[in-house]
Structure formats: structure tokens, C-alpha cells
Write a protein that holds these residues in place. Structure first.
Motif, short mmCIF file in Angstrom:
data_model
loop_
_atom_site.label_atom_id
_atom_site.label_comp_id
_atom_site.label_asym_id
_atom_site.label_seq_id
_atom_site.Cartn_x
_atom_site.Cartn_y
_atom_site.Cartn_z
N GLN A 10 0.95 -1.29 -0.10
CA GLN A 10 -0.05 0.05 -0.04
C GLN A 10 1.00 1.11 0.03
O GLN A 10 0.61 2.19 -0.79
CB GLN A 10 -0.93 -0.16 0.96
CG GLN A 10 -1.77 1.15 1.29
CD GLN A 10 -2.71 1.13 2.70
OE1 GLN A 10 -2.49 0.08 3.22
NE2 GLN A 10 -3.37 2.29 2.92
N ILE A 11 1.96 1.27 0.87
CA ILE A 11 2.76 2.54 1.13
C ILE A 11 3.43 2.67 -0.24
O ILE A 11 3.75 3.78 -0.67
CB ILE A 11 3.40 2.55 2.27
CG1 ILE A 11 3.90 4.26 2.59
CG2 ILE A 11 4.46 1.49 2.44
CD1 ILE A 11 3.02 5.18 2.68
N LEU A 12 4.21 1.61 -0.77
CA LEU A 12 5.23 1.81 -1.97
C LEU A 12 4.22 2.04 -3.08
O LEU A 12 4.64 2.64 -4.03
CB LEU A 12 5.75 0.30 -2.23
CG LEU A 12 6.74 0.03 -1.05
CD1 LEU A 12 7.37 -1.39 -1.31
CD2 LEU A 12 8.16 1.12 -1.33
N THR A 13 2.91 1.71 -3.05
CA THR A 13 2.18 2.20 -4.34
C THR A 13 1.74 3.54 -4.16
O THR A 13 1.99 4.52 -5.16
CB THR A 13 0.71 1.52 -4.38
OG1 THR A 13 1.09 0.03 -4.58
CG2 THR A 13 -0.11 1.90 -5.57
N GLN A 14 1.45 4.09 -3.28
CA GLN A 14 1.67 5.48 -2.90
C GLN A 14 2.83 6.18 -3.24
O GLN A 14 2.80 7.26 -3.72
CB GLN A 14 0.92 5.85 -1.44
CG GLN A 14 0.96 7.37 -0.90
CD GLN A 14 0.33 7.62 0.37
OE1 GLN A 14 0.13 6.68 1.21
NE2 GLN A 14 0.58 8.64 0.79
N LEU A 15 4.00 5.66 -2.49
CA LEU A 15 5.40 6.52 -2.84
C LEU A 15 5.74 6.36 -4.41
O LEU A 15 6.24 7.42 -4.93
CB LEU A 15 6.46 5.96 -2.00
CG LEU A 15 6.30 6.29 -0.44
CD1 LEU A 15 7.28 5.47 0.27
CD2 LEU A 15 6.06 7.62 -0.14
N ASN A 16 5.24 5.61 -5.00
CA ASN A 16 5.60 5.41 -6.44
C ASN A 16 4.80 6.28 -7.43
O ASN A 16 5.37 6.55 -8.49
CB ASN A 16 5.36 3.95 -6.92
CG ASN A 16 6.72 3.03 -6.70
OD1 ASN A 16 7.88 3.24 -6.97
ND2 ASN A 16 6.22 1.73 -6.11
#
Length: 184
Positions: A10-16
Motif C-alpha cells: 500500500q505505501i510503496l504504491t503511494q510513494l511510487n
């Protein structure tokens, strides 16, 4: 409660979704905050990764360490034993790309014993304010931190701070979080 894997995704999707200019600017802000920390100022040998997007960029941090006369060491991982050691990284050294897509030192670079690393900059995906973290899932840092006696810092964006996970018995917290625009 969501699993670590689900929270990580979830957070990697947001940061990407961050554009390159924003990423560079935010990484620089965090680097400048790191340079104000006593742990950084007192360290003579640091352990740090060659970060990849969307992790906080580390090249400027590494260059500053060299300018400050610090010994820079970067991790070399062994996927068979799931272990990690740090090797000296000097300006101009050749690196090799490993299985996880990380740039690592060549085997010819000198090993830095765990006892010689004053400051370990520990990567992560999510963090609690008490220093517990969710890493990238391979467990290299969890194993390395076991028995490590030096200072530990993690660099993070505010959106990486959460209260939605419970540390597991093997998890070890970092001593300090350097959070973008949060000079605590």
C-alpha cells in the motif's frame, strides 16, 4: 489488522506516484535534517544503502559523508544465507547489481566489521514513532541489527509513519527517525 505485506504494498504504491522532481527535493530536505543530527556528526563510519526510488535518495548523503571525512560502507547481501555484511565504498568504486536489484560493492572491497560501523542508516517502508519498522521483506537488516551496538537512524517521509502494525518478537527498533520536515 492488515498484514505487513499488504501495508508494504500500500505505501510503496503511494510513494511510487511521486514525480522525480518532488522525490529529489524531498530527499534533499531529509538529508539536510540528517546532517543536523548528533548521531551523524559524531559518526566516523556509516553503513548506508545505495537507495532506489522511492526510498529516500542516498547519493547526496554518501557524497556529504565523503566530504566530512567519514568512511562509507554499503551492504553486500548473500541470498543463500540471508546474511549481510558491509564493505567500504569510495568515490569511483565499481558496483554490481544483485538479484534484488540493489547495487552492492564488489567482493574486492574491504569488509567493515559490525563493531566498526558507528551509524547504520536503516532502510524501511513503514515506521512507528517508537522506531519499529517494516522493511522490504527480505529480513537482512533484522538479522544484521541483532547484536549491532552502534547508532541507528531511519529516514522517512511523514506518510510512512503509521500505528497499524504490531512488531514481531524478532523486530528491533531504530533509535531515531528523521522524518521530513519534523525536527524533533
Amino acid at each position: 489488522m492488515a498484514t505487513k505485506a499488504a501495508l508494504r504494498e500500500q505505501i510503496l504504491t503511494q510513494l511510487n506516484k511521486m514525480d522525480q522532481a518532488t522525490y529529489e527535493k524531498r530527499s534533499q530536505v531529509i538529508a539536510e535534517q540528517l546532517f543536523q543530527e548528533k548521531m551523524w556528526q559524531n559518526a566516523t563510519t556509516i553503513g548506508i544503502t545505495i537507495a532506489r526510488f522511492p526510498e529516500i535518495a542516498t547519493q547526496a548523503i554518501i557524497k556529504q559523508a565523503w566530504q566530512d571525512g567519514k568512511v562509507v560502507s554499503i551492504p553486500e547481501t548473500d541470498n543463500k544465507t540471508k546474511s549481510m555484511q558491509f564493505r567500504v565504498y569510495e568515490d569511483g568504486d565499481e558496483l554490481c547489481k544483485k538479484a534484488l536489484g540493489l547495487y552492492e560493492p564488489l567482493e574486492s572491497a574491504a569488509v567493515v566489521p559490525k563493531t566498526k560501523v558507528d551509524l547504520l542508516i536503516v532502510p524501511g517502508v513503514l515506521f512507528r514513532t517508537d522506531g519499529y519498522r517494516i522493511g522490504f521483506g527480505a529480513g537482512f537488516y533484522d538479522r544484521y541489527l541483532d547484536g549491532y551496538q552502534g547508532a541507528t537512524i531511519s529516514l522517512c517521509y511523514p506518510e510512512q509513519i503509521t500505528t497499524t502494525f504490531k512488531p514481531e518478537p524478532h523486530d528491533l527498533p531504530v533509535q531515531k527517525l528523521v522524518i521530513e520536515n519534523n525536527l524533533k
